[in-house]
Design an enzyme around this catalytic site. Sequence first.
Site, PDB file in Angstrom:
ATOM      1  N   LYS A 161     -21.398 -24.844  12.537  1.00  0.00           N
ATOM      2  CA  LYS A 161     -21.825 -24.897  11.127  1.00  0.00           C
ATOM      3  C   LYS A 161     -21.608 -26.302  10.563  1.00  0.00           C
ATOM      4  CE  LYS A 161     -19.487 -21.053   9.591  1.00  0.00           C
ATOM      5  NZ  LYS A 161     -19.084 -19.932   8.731  1.00  0.00           N
ATOM      6  N   THR A 192     -18.852 -16.096  -7.005  1.00  0.00           N
ATOM      7  CA  THR A 192     -19.270 -15.307  -5.839  1.00  0.00           C
ATOM      8  C   THR A 192     -20.658 -14.703  -6.058  1.00  0.00           C
ATOM      9  OG1 THR A 192     -18.141 -13.384  -6.740  1.00  0.00           O
ATOM     10  CG2 THR A 192     -16.924 -14.699  -5.139  1.00  0.00           C
ATOM     11  N   ARG A 227     -22.926 -15.856   5.236  1.00  0.00           N
ATOM     12  CA  ARG A 227     -23.822 -14.835   5.755  1.00  0.00           C
ATOM     13  C   ARG A 227     -23.843 -13.609   4.849  1.00  0.00           C
ATOM     14  NH1 ARG A 227     -22.224 -11.143  10.735  1.00  0.00           N
ATOM     15  NH2 ARG A 227     -21.126 -10.197   8.960  1.00  0.00           N
ATOM     16  N   GLY A 228     -22.651 -13.218   4.346  1.00  0.00           N
ATOM     17  CA  GLY A 228     -22.524 -11.950   3.628  1.00  0.00           C
ATOM     18  C   GLY A 228     -22.108 -10.855   4.603  1.00  0.00           C
ATOM     19  N   GLN A 281     -10.617 -18.015   4.502  1.00  0.00           N
ATOM     20  CA  GLN A 281     -10.258 -16.661   4.084  1.00  0.00           C
ATOM     21  C   GLN A 281      -8.785 -16.705   3.649  1.00  0.00           C
ATOM     22  OE1 GLN A 281     -10.645 -13.909   2.750  1.00  0.00           O
ATOM     23  NE2 GLN A 281     -11.933 -12.897   4.289  1.00  0.00           N
ATOM     24  N   TYR A 296     -11.986 -18.791   9.125  1.00  0.00           N
ATOM     25  CA  TYR A 296     -11.085 -17.631   9.224  1.00  0.00           C
ATOM     26  C   TYR A 296      -9.863 -17.951  10.072  1.00  0.00           C
ATOM     27  CZ  TYR A 296     -15.237 -15.544   7.316  1.00  0.00           C
ATOM     28  OH  TYR A 296     -16.304 -15.278   6.498  1.00  0.00           O
ATOM     29  N   GLU A 342     -11.951 -19.346  -7.874  1.00  0.00           N
ATOM     30  CA  GLU A 342     -13.131 -18.525  -7.590  1.00  0.00           C
ATOM     31  C   GLU A 342     -13.154 -17.384  -8.595  1.00  0.00           C
ATOM     32  OE1 GLU A 342     -14.208 -16.837  -3.476  1.00  0.00           O
ATOM     33  OE2 GLU A 342     -13.707 -15.044  -4.653  1.00  0.00           O
ATOM     34  N   HIS A 368     -12.711 -14.280  12.346  1.00  0.00           N
ATOM     35  CA  HIS A 368     -13.633 -13.357  11.676  1.00  0.00           C
ATOM     36  C   HIS A 368     -13.620 -12.044  12.451  1.00  0.00           C
ATOM     37  CE1 HIS A 368     -17.597 -11.569  10.601  1.00  0.00           C
ATOM     38  NE2 HIS A 368     -17.200 -11.950   9.408  1.00  0.00           N
ATOM     39  N   GLN A 424      -1.910  -2.878  -2.131  1.00  0.00           N
ATOM     40  CA  GLN A 424      -2.582  -3.935  -1.357  1.00  0.00           C
ATOM     41  C   GLN A 424      -1.967  -4.123   0.034  1.00  0.00           C
ATOM     42  OE1 GLN A 424      -2.203  -7.019  -4.334  1.00  0.00           O
ATOM     43  NE2 GLN A 424      -4.365  -6.856  -4.896  1.00  0.00           N
TER      44      GLN A 424
HETATM   45  P1  FAD Z   1     -21.089 -16.557   9.858  1.00  0.00           P
HETATM   46  O1  FAD Z   1     -20.587 -17.955   9.887  1.00  0.00           O
HETATM   47  O2  FAD Z   1     -22.543 -16.353  10.070  1.00  0.00           O
HETATM   48  O3  FAD Z   1     -20.263 -15.744  10.962  1.00  0.00           O
HETATM   49  C1  FAD Z   1     -20.365 -14.323  11.034  1.00  0.00           C
HETATM   50  C2  FAD Z   1     -19.926 -13.860  12.421  1.00  0.00           C
HETATM   51  O4  FAD Z   1     -20.928 -14.220  13.386  1.00  0.00           O
HETATM   52  C3  FAD Z   1     -18.633 -14.503  12.938  1.00  0.00           C
HETATM   53  O5  FAD Z   1     -17.984 -13.532  13.734  1.00  0.00           O
HETATM   54  C4  FAD Z   1     -19.111 -15.665  13.792  1.00  0.00           C
HETATM   55  O6  FAD Z   1     -18.182 -15.998  14.815  1.00  0.00           O
HETATM   56  C5  FAD Z   1     -20.402 -15.097  14.371  1.00  0.00           C
HETATM   57  N1  FAD Z   1     -21.454 -16.100  14.593  1.00  0.00           N
HETATM   58  C6  FAD Z   1     -21.794 -17.123  13.802  1.00  0.00           C
HETATM   59  N2  FAD Z   1     -22.873 -17.774  14.290  1.00  0.00           N
HETATM   60  C7  FAD Z   1     -23.227 -17.121  15.428  1.00  0.00           C
HETATM   61  C8  FAD Z   1     -24.270 -17.276  16.382  1.00  0.00           C
HETATM   62  N3  FAD Z   1     -25.158 -18.259  16.268  1.00  0.00           N
HETATM   63  N4  FAD Z   1     -24.326 -16.399  17.423  1.00  0.00           N
HETATM   64  C9  FAD Z   1     -23.425 -15.396  17.544  1.00  0.00           C
HETATM   65  N5  FAD Z   1     -22.411 -15.200  16.668  1.00  0.00           N
HETATM   66  C10 FAD Z   1     -22.326 -16.041  15.620  1.00  0.00           C
HETATM   67  N6  FAD Z   1     -19.459 -12.490   0.868  1.00  0.00           N
HETATM   68  C11 FAD Z   1     -20.375 -12.234  -0.103  1.00  0.00           C
HETATM   69  O7  FAD Z   1     -21.193 -11.313   0.049  1.00  0.00           O
HETATM   70  N7  FAD Z   1     -20.400 -12.963  -1.259  1.00  0.00           N
HETATM   71  C12 FAD Z   1     -19.540 -13.989  -1.492  1.00  0.00           C
HETATM   72  O8  FAD Z   1     -19.602 -14.624  -2.555  1.00  0.00           O
HETATM   73  C13 FAD Z   1     -18.576 -14.300  -0.479  1.00  0.00           C
HETATM   74  N8  FAD Z   1     -17.707 -15.327  -0.634  1.00  0.00           N
HETATM   75  C14 FAD Z   1     -16.846 -15.653   0.389  1.00  0.00           C
HETATM   76  C15 FAD Z   1     -15.992 -16.776   0.249  1.00  0.00           C
HETATM   77  C16 FAD Z   1     -15.106 -17.119   1.276  1.00  0.00           C
HETATM   78  C17 FAD Z   1     -14.222 -18.337   1.109  1.00  0.00           C
HETATM   79  C18 FAD Z   1     -15.031 -16.309   2.442  1.00  0.00           C
HETATM   80  C19 FAD Z   1     -14.039 -16.653   3.532  1.00  0.00           C
HETATM   81  C20 FAD Z   1     -15.847 -15.203   2.584  1.00  0.00           C
HETATM   82  C21 FAD Z   1     -16.769 -14.864   1.567  1.00  0.00           C
HETATM   83  N9  FAD Z   1     -17.642 -13.779   1.689  1.00  0.00           N
HETATM   84  C22 FAD Z   1     -18.570 -13.504   0.712  1.00  0.00           C
HETATM   85  C23 FAD Z   1     -17.551 -12.879   2.851  1.00  0.00           C
HETATM   86  C24 FAD Z   1     -18.464 -13.341   4.019  1.00  0.00           C
HETATM   87  O9  FAD Z   1     -19.819 -13.213   3.646  1.00  0.00           O
HETATM   88  C25 FAD Z   1     -18.133 -12.454   5.224  1.00  0.00           C
HETATM   89  O10 FAD Z   1     -16.849 -12.773   5.708  1.00  0.00           O
HETATM   90  C26 FAD Z   1     -19.162 -12.396   6.334  1.00  0.00           C
HETATM   91  O11 FAD Z   1     -18.812 -11.294   7.180  1.00  0.00           O
HETATM   92  C27 FAD Z   1     -19.225 -13.625   7.218  1.00  0.00           C
HETATM   93  O12 FAD Z   1     -19.760 -14.683   6.562  1.00  0.00           O
HETATM   94  P2  FAD Z   1     -19.795 -16.142   7.248  1.00  0.00           P
HETATM   95  O13 FAD Z   1     -20.540 -17.018   6.341  1.00  0.00           O
HETATM   96  O14 FAD Z   1     -18.447 -16.546   7.688  1.00  0.00           O
HETATM   97  O15 FAD Z   1     -20.707 -15.789   8.526  1.00  0.00           O
END
Ligand code: FAD
Length: 318
Positions: free
Chosen positions: A200, A50, A125-126, A211, A180, A19, A184, A247
Amino acid sequence: MKVIDHLNAVQDRVLVSFEVLPPLKGGGMKDIFKTLDPLMEFKPPFIDVTYHREEFIYKQRPSGYYEKSAIRKRPGTVGICTALMHHYGVDTVPHLICGGFNVEDTENALIDLNFLNIQNVLALRGDGRKFDGKFVPEEGGHEYAIDLVRQINNMNNGQYLDESIENGSTTDFCVGVAGYPEKHFESPSYKLDLQMLKNKIEAGADYIVTQMFFDNKYYFKFVEDCRAIGITVPIIPGIKPLTRASQLVSIPRVFYINLPDGLVDEVTAVNTKEAVKDVGIEWCISQCKELIEFGVPCLHFYTMGDSATVYKIISGII
Ligand code: FAD
């Protein structure tokens, strides 16, 4: 080629993938090539890039008032993916986030990726912007990564937002999502977070990237728990070496993960920057060896621009 096809094609050895972050605005592709050139000898099947949304900054005006402006410090995700494909002939995985995009923006971004023959997307999601404190979806945008996965899946079935489009050309994206092993940070429970992950996958995601973690027991349990609830897709471990003593504090604070006692003890027992780095590298090599023995499909390294460290680690395990 799709990530899932790469994973399925190779059964007899572990793959390594990387990455990279777009350089800070003002930097150029040379910064990315500098990171990746030495690592390409390990033949990564794909490279993730990213995505970084805008952040708000406040500048003080001569009057004393503060002016709010939005800046994107690391633009260029899609351009970098295309440049890497042309330069190295490697597949790329742009990260696509919900934050800052309405569904129309998302559709247009996906159309661009499709025209560029980019076949993979990591759907995320971000995080919330610092100023907002929590994640706030764009007006008319997605609230969760699953909604983004659904939109991609719709386009893979030829369904666009404009319902008057009949027989729309189908895209063929392979979709990754984040998982995670230590939960998360916003989720009320590990169990619920796993269920959201399963949703998902059921919405159309093909694989999971985790993560980072520094104690393999979290990954092993995570895989076991995913399998127990019927998640069958590949689960790629995300790997990051610890390279600086600072860190010990910043990683748990930023990523909401635990550092094992053994690693903390070893880092605090040494006195120089070089010795800390050596401890981090050795720890990571042991982690990777154990993960390979466990049968992981691929080791995905968060390079953070430090190719020398990642190079040493991979050389130590392959
Ligand atoms: P989601 O899957 O949407 O989950 C977010 C939270 O909401 C979780 O607590 C989940 O349990 C909960 N949830 C999910 N769906 C629902 C629902 N329907 N109802 C209620 N709760 C729900 N961030 C960036 O900005 N840019 C990047 O390039 C980037 N790369 C990443 C790469 C990896 C491998 C990882 C692990 C993370 C990365 N992130 C990045 C960070 C990521 O965007 C954050 O961790 C963010 O807070 C969660 O993203 P997610 O896609 O896991 O969210």
